[in-house]
Enzyme design. Structure first.
Site, PDB file in Angstrom:
ATOM      1  N   ASP A 135       0.825  -1.202   0.000  1.00 42.50           N
ATOM      2  CA  ASP A 135       0.000   0.000   0.000  1.00 42.50           C
ATOM      3  C   ASP A 135       0.862   1.256   0.000  1.00 42.50           C
ATOM      4  OD1 ASP A 135      -2.530   1.575   0.560  1.00 42.50           O
ATOM      5  OD2 ASP A 135      -1.350   2.044   2.352  1.00 42.50           O
TER       6      ASP A 135
ATOM      7  N   GLU B  73       1.151  -0.649  -5.261  1.00 45.63           N
ATOM      8  CA  GLU B  73       0.159   0.397  -5.504  1.00 45.63           C
ATOM      9  C   GLU B  73       0.945   1.703  -5.680  1.00 45.63           C
ATOM     10  OE1 GLU B  73      -3.579   2.615  -3.319  1.00 45.63           O
ATOM     11  OE2 GLU B  73      -1.598   2.443  -2.438  1.00 45.63           O
TER      12      GLU B  73
END
Length: 670
Positions: A326, A380
């Protein structure tokens, strides 16, 4: 003359930055040598030393707290007060250790630490705790001794797989059931896992696994790095979920959050030993203004030890098959990527990058592949950082895949800003297929981001309020007809142009009608929108079933033919006047008629000589289509002119349809 790195050979525009790229390679190698003599895997064993451990003779508890002067273990055994019997000893490196007899602690005992420092003291959850639970009455968190008598028996290790083209089902355990409450690992294993398997997805990405005090953070405000969220069940429950997924040939990757951490002091590690910079930056870089969280200081070896051990822990203890990292963009830049538009390559090499974070990410990926060569890592990352998914020696950060984050944004912009008749098929193909030549990407039409309250899923953008009163199969509604047709086309277009993988957020495959809104004060702490309404899919009188059937067959097409392994995506035709796009990938011919009203008869498309058998038709009634095509026809290519080598296949293309044909080679007839 220095030989250019592979990413520069692939992209000559990077040549002027070769020195910086090489510096980053060298810095990573230097740091690895500084950290370990043998392997990163041997270095990343902090979880075997710190935390609570039971031996044959005693309990040993260790924590690193260099700013603290005293540390005590508290719990029912000490009446939750400081007791000299439970005081730790401290060594010169800031390590605290407590050794207890086996009868002084039991499985499931709750405990915390009390730390003292020069100007204060406080109760804390241990940094390395692997089990944290919340009291339902006081809502306070405590660590829990978790040493069941029997270790978990992994039954399906030999069935673990690796897929070169991940078909990722992004899922959140807590909101995966239909009940208005928090779902469990066991419920997910029993009720949701079979649906995923039936849908054909080969990889599950589990969100919100690391413990987080605020449920509504979607798991992105982590407090305990090593604790699987207890709100969903026990560690054995999670292991059982993963083991059963492996039995079905499904990989399980975890959404890991090393980009920032929760600010909460009682539950988190932001001020663990009384020092705000034990694990985080001490200056203005400490707080992430956009996320209301804390930013790790990747320059500290102790932080690298913590995070790299965390990487190994989940692979080792829970048998995860990799990670989706993330917030990588936030890690790469001092400004977290918030104040730059990345329109120039200089923005990746202008000394505004966090070189320590770049080094950490590269080491993390190296560790993943060293510990388990079959594990994968997905980034990401939205800035387009060059080399993100290239090997270290080639000049990259060694991620296996980059999430193609621009694609869902593109679809939203297209739907919001342009009328259907103005969609440019050539531009659509470019946006969906454009990627760095040296990288593998995961494409998706929408993820959880588009489903959150305040945003809209694709189906909601397409149908709006008609979703609530016109999804019955017996109803007639032009808005619904358009929305269902485009929902199928958009997903197949995204899949057919995908670089190397595809992602779907749970429920979106059948057009889940509700947004995601976790319990909060603003909605009176309701779970109404923090669940998945599977009953809508199971109701055969509703059109959600049609969308699900199409998604299942679309995914099956990739599983059967593995067309995403073909790096070349050939655009055969981009007819802007008629809005027809034709793509060839391996032996499959994808044809899209995006025209909202015009059906085309005997429409010729450049084709390899041979026969063409229809294998997918979005207009089939089982997909909510209008049954305008005879699927039994075997199409034969024809030369464009007498004795010509160039062939065309002539098709009937109803409006707003997507068709896929399998090429069957045959000797051309001239």
């Amino acid at each position: 003359m220095i030989k250019p790195l592979k990413i520069i050979q692939s992209d000559p525009l990077l040549e002027e930055f070769q020195f910086v790229i090489q510096q980053r390679i060298d810095a990573t190698s230097k740091k690895e040598k500084e950290l370990c003599d043998s392997s990163l895997s041997n270095f990343a064993n902090g979880h075997h030393y710190y935390g609570i451990h039971r031996t044959d003779q005693n309990w040993i508890i260790r924590e690193w707290a260099p700013n603290a002067s005293e540390m005590y273990l508290i719990g029912d055994f000490s009446e939750w007060k400081e007791n000299p019997k439970y005081q730790f000893t401290k060594d010169d490196n800031g390590n605290f250790e407590l050794v207890l007899d086996l009868d002084q602690l039991d499985h499931k005992d709750l405990y915390k630490l009390i730390l003292h420092w020069s100007d204060g003291s406080g109760e804390r959850i241990p940094v390395w705790s692997n089990r944290v639970i919340q009291d339902s009455d006081t809502l306070l968190y405590s660590a829990q001794v978790w040493y069941p008598n029997e270790t978990f028996d992994w039954q399906h290790e030999k069935k673990r797989q690796k897929y070169n083209s991940p078909l990722i089902y992004e899922a959140h355990v807590g909101m995966a059931t239909e009940k208005e409450g928090v779902g469990t690992y066991n419920e997910f294993r029993e009720f949701v896992l079979p649906r995923i398997h039936k849908a054909g997805y080969n990889t599950i990405q589990l969100m919100a696994i690391q413990e987080h005090p605020y449920y509504g953070s979607f798991g992105y405000h982590v407090s305990s790095l090593f604790a699987a969220s207890s709100r969903f069940g026990t560690p054995e429950d999670l292991k059982g979920l993963i083991d059963e997924a492996h039995s079905l040939g499904i990989m399980v990757i975890m959404d890991i959050v090393h980009s920032h951490a929760v600010k909460n002091e009682l539950e988190g590690i932001g001020n663990f030993d009384g020092s705000p910079h034990q694990f985080f930056h001490a200056d203005e870089r400490r707080e992430h203004a956009a996320w209301d969280s804390l930013c790790y200081n990747y320059a500290k070896n102790e932080v690298l030890h913590l995070l790299l051990s965390n990487i190994k822990y989940w692979l080792e203890e829970y048998h995860f098959d990799g990670y989706r990292f993330d917030g990588v963009t936030s890690m790469l830049y001092y400004d977290h990527g918030l104040s730059r538009d990345f329109t120039s390559y200089k923005m990746y090499f202008d000394a505004e990058q966090d070189e320590d974070a770049i080094c950490y990410l590269t080491l993390a990926n190296k560790l993943i592949h060293e510990y388990n060569p079959n594990a994968i890592s997905v980034a990401e990352e939205m800035s387009g950082y060059p080399g993100l998914a290239s090997p270290l020696d080639d000049g990259g950060l060694d991620f296996d895949y980059r999430l193609a984050m621009g694609i869902p944004d593109y679809w939203i912009k297209l739907i919001k800003e342009q009328r259907d008749e103005n969609w440019k098929v050539g531009n659509i193909f470019y946006e969906l297929s454009n990627k760095r030549a040296e990288e593998k990407t995961i494409s998706y039409a929408e993820s959880h981001d588009q489903a959150l309250v305040g945003d809209q899923t694709l189906i909601f953008r397409l149908l709006d309020k008609a979703m609530y009163d016109s999804m019955d199969k017996s109803s007639e509604n032009l808005i619904v007809d358009r929305g269902i047709a485009l929902h199928k086309i958009i997903r197949l277009l995204t899949l057919s142009c995908a670089g190397n993988g595809y992602l779907n957020f749970m429920g979106n495959e059948f057009g889940h009608p509700e947004w995601i809104d976790f319990p909060r004060e603003g909605n009176n702490w309701s779970y109404k929108h923090a669940r998945r309404q599977w009953s809508l899919l199971d109701n055969t009188s509703l059109r959600f079933e049609n969308l699900n059937e199409f998604d299942r067959d679309m995914i099956a097409l990739q599983n059967e033919s593995n067309f995403m392994q073909a790096s070349n995506i050939k655009c055969l035709q981009a007819d802007e006047d008629n809005q027809v796009l034709a793509i060839q990938r391996n032996d499959l011919l994808f044809v899209f008629n995006l025209n909202p009203s015009k059906s085309l008869t005997y429409y010729g498309i450049p084709a390899t000589p041979g026969k063409y058998q229809m294998v997918l038709n979005s207009d089939h009634p089982k997909y909510g289509g209008f049954d305008r095509i005879n699927e039994n026809i075997l199409y034969r290519s024809k030369p464009e002119a007498a004795m010509a080598r160039n062939h065309r296949v002539y098709l009937y293309l109803p409006s707003r349809t997507a068709l896929v044909f399998k090429h069957i080679p045959s000797k051309p007839i001239f």
